[in-house]
Motif scaffolding. Structure first.
Motif, mmCIF file in Angstrom:
data_model
loop_
_atom_site.group_PDB
_atom_site.id
_atom_site.type_symbol
_atom_site.label_atom_id
_atom_site.label_comp_id
_atom_site.label_asym_id
_atom_site.label_seq_id
_atom_site.Cartn_x
_atom_site.Cartn_y
_atom_site.Cartn_z
ATOM 1 N N TYR A 141 0.820 -1.208 0.000
ATOM 2 C CA TYR A 141 0.000 0.000 0.000
ATOM 3 C C TYR A 141 0.849 1.252 0.000
ATOM 4 C CZ TYR A 141 -3.937 3.037 1.032
ATOM 5 O OH TYR A 141 -4.891 4.021 0.966
ATOM 6 N N TRP A 142 2.017 1.231 0.674
ATOM 7 C CA TRP A 142 2.865 2.412 0.722
ATOM 8 C C TRP A 142 3.339 2.799 -0.676
ATOM 9 C CZ3 TRP A 142 7.619 2.151 -1.423
ATOM 10 C CH2 TRP A 142 8.219 0.899 -1.549
ATOM 11 N N TRP A 143 3.443 1.813 -1.580
ATOM 12 C CA TRP A 143 3.874 2.109 -2.935
ATOM 13 C C TRP A 143 2.843 2.977 -3.637
ATOM 14 C CZ3 TRP A 143 2.594 1.863 -8.001
ATOM 15 C CH2 TRP A 143 3.634 1.934 -8.938
ATOM 16 N N PHE A 144 1.561 2.657 -3.436
ATOM 17 C CA PHE A 144 0.502 3.452 -4.062
ATOM 18 C C PHE A 144 0.472 4.865 -3.475
ATOM 19 C CE2 PHE A 144 -1.024 -0.890 -4.841
ATOM 20 C CZ PHE A 144 -1.324 -0.804 -6.200
ATOM 21 N N VAL A 145 0.678 4.977 -2.151
ATOM 22 C CA VAL A 145 0.693 6.297 -1.517
ATOM 23 C C VAL A 145 1.829 7.145 -2.082
ATOM 24 C CG1 VAL A 145 0.991 7.538 0.657
ATOM 25 C CG2 VAL A 145 -0.429 5.479 0.587
ATOM 26 N N LEU A 146 3.019 6.542 -2.207
ATOM 27 C CA LEU A 146 4.161 7.266 -2.759
ATOM 28 C C LEU A 146 3.919 7.641 -4.215
ATOM 29 C CD1 LEU A 146 7.042 8.329 -2.409
ATOM 30 C CD2 LEU A 146 7.884 6.050 -3.070
ATOM 31 N N ASP A 147 3.303 6.739 -4.962
ATOM 32 C CA ASP A 147 3.005 7.010 -6.371
ATOM 33 C C ASP A 147 2.049 8.191 -6.495
ATOM 34 O OD1 ASP A 147 2.951 6.257 -9.262
ATOM 35 O OD2 ASP A 147 0.840 5.889 -8.817
ATOM 36 N N ARG A 148 1.053 8.274 -5.619
ATOM 37 C CA ARG A 148 0.110 9.393 -5.654
ATOM 38 C C ARG A 148 0.774 10.694 -5.220
ATOM 39 N NH1 ARG A 148 -5.314 6.669 -2.936
ATOM 40 N NH2 ARG A 148 -5.466 4.891 -4.344
ATOM 41 N N LEU A 149 1.713 10.590 -4.301
ATOM 42 C CA LEU A 149 2.369 11.803 -3.807
ATOM 43 C C LEU A 149 3.174 12.500 -4.882
ATOM 44 C CD1 LEU A 149 3.033 13.647 -1.399
ATOM 45 C CD2 LEU A 149 4.974 12.152 -0.896
ATOM 46 N N VAL A 150 3.839 11.738 -5.748
ATOM 47 C CA VAL A 150 4.675 12.356 -6.784
ATOM 48 C C VAL A 150 3.885 12.696 -8.042
ATOM 49 C CG1 VAL A 150 6.747 11.207 -5.942
ATOM 50 C CG2 VAL A 150 5.394 10.113 -7.743
ATOM 51 N N MET A 151 2.600 12.369 -8.071
ATOM 52 C CA MET A 151 1.749 12.801 -9.170
ATOM 53 C C MET A 151 1.445 14.296 -9.017
ATOM 54 S SD MET A 151 1.056 10.617 -11.491
ATOM 55 C CE MET A 151 1.024 8.882 -11.877
ATOM 56 N N PRO A 152 0.982 14.969 -10.067
ATOM 57 C CA PRO A 152 0.734 16.410 -9.978
ATOM 58 C C PRO A 152 -0.200 16.800 -8.854
ATOM 59 C CG PRO A 152 0.711 15.707 -12.267
ATOM 60 C CD PRO A 152 0.818 14.471 -11.455
ATOM 61 N N TRP A 153 -1.264 16.031 -8.628
ATOM 62 C CA TRP A 153 -2.216 16.388 -7.569
ATOM 63 C C TRP A 153 -1.598 16.213 -6.186
ATOM 64 C CZ3 TRP A 153 -3.533 14.021 -12.087
ATOM 65 C CH2 TRP A 153 -3.247 12.645 -12.185
ATOM 66 N N GLY A 154 -0.663 15.285 -6.037
ATOM 67 C CA GLY A 154 0.064 15.168 -4.773
ATOM 68 C C GLY A 154 1.040 16.312 -4.594
ATOM 69 N N MET A 155 1.729 16.693 -5.676
ATOM 70 C CA MET A 155 2.660 17.823 -5.631
ATOM 71 C C MET A 155 1.934 19.126 -5.296
ATOM 72 S SD MET A 155 5.859 16.817 -6.367
ATOM 73 C CE MET A 155 5.447 15.657 -5.062
ATOM 74 N N ILE A 156 0.675 19.263 -5.754
ATOM 75 C CA ILE A 156 -0.119 20.444 -5.410
ATOM 76 C C ILE A 156 -0.283 20.539 -3.900
ATOM 77 C CG2 ILE A 156 -2.486 21.345 -5.471
ATOM 78 C CD1 ILE A 156 -2.610 20.503 -8.406
#
Length: 230
Positions: A141-156
């Motif tokens: 699950y942490w992989w998905f969280v990290l993947d979302r964080l580096v996406m544009p909406w996570g960077m926002i």
């Protein structure tokens, strides 16, 4: 903005209290939170058709599908610096109109950094899975969280944390924490609706639509607060 003169022979504690109140008022007058949220929300919604039509989806007879979101990559790389440049421009313009200094530069720098982090993370993940097949068992699950964080909406969300610190804005901090919780833990950022080209594209578009609407609604709320304060 107007200020009153402070007698130099006053009570030191009263002088300190008035200076703190004046500093707080200056910080409040410098806030353009709703503008940042409006620009970010508009940029997110504008990315949806680019991602939809720029996505390369190939489905086999067995129902298995592969896709590449090149449209989103090519959109956000130029969109990120333009978005944060626009926000910095509006902040500085409002600060000059009010005769105040602006502290938006660290925010703009953070936004520029995300322009590097996002494609770098994208390239790293793509390179990894080109040489390592996707495992059959579910990814941690942490992989998905990290993947979302580096996406544009996570960077926002990361840049909004910086903006909340610059503005000393507790309301924005509370919103950003909730926003990051939504993006990282709640939204289904996958293609699990069903198989098929349309379904995969819709599964990628819906989370972005939710993020864009949330940002625009937050912009409306902060604008109303600013209007009442003014």
């Amino acid at each position: 903005m107007t200020t009153n003169s402070i007698p130099t022979d006053g009570d030191p504690r009263r002088l300190l209290s008035e200076m703190r109140a004046l500093s707080h008022r200056v910080r409040v007058d410098q806030r353009m939170t709703w503008v940042a949220l409006l620009v970010l929300g508009a940029a997110t919604l504008a990315a949806i058709p680019v991602d939809w039509f720029g996505m390369d989806v190939t489905c086999g007879p067995d129902g298995g599908c592969q896709f590449a979101r090149d449209g989103m990559l090519y959109y956000w790389i130029p969109a990120m610096p333009l978005t944060y440049a626009a926000i910095a421009y509006f902040y500085l313009r409002a600060a000059r109109a009010r005769g105040l200094g602006g502290r938006v530069l660290p925010y703009a720098i953070t936004g520029a950094v995300t322009t590097v982090v996002f494609p770098a993370a994208w390239l790293a993940v793509t390179t990894y899975f080109e040489s390592h097949p996707i495992p059959d068992q579910p990814l941690p699950y942490w992989w998905f969280v990290l993947d979302r964080l580096v996406m544009p909406w996570g960077m926002i969300g990361v840049t909004l944390l910086v903006l909340a610190w610059l503005e000393r804005n507790v309301a924005l901090l509370a919103f950003t924490v909730g926003y990051l919780g939504l993006v990282l833990l709640v939204l289904p950022m996958n293609y699990g609706f069903s198989s098929g080209i349309f379904s995969i594209r819709a599964a990628m578009a819906v989370p972005q639509l939710i993020v864009g609407v949330v940002l625009l609604l937050a912009a409306l709320g902060f604008r109303r607060v600013a209007d009442r304060r003014g």
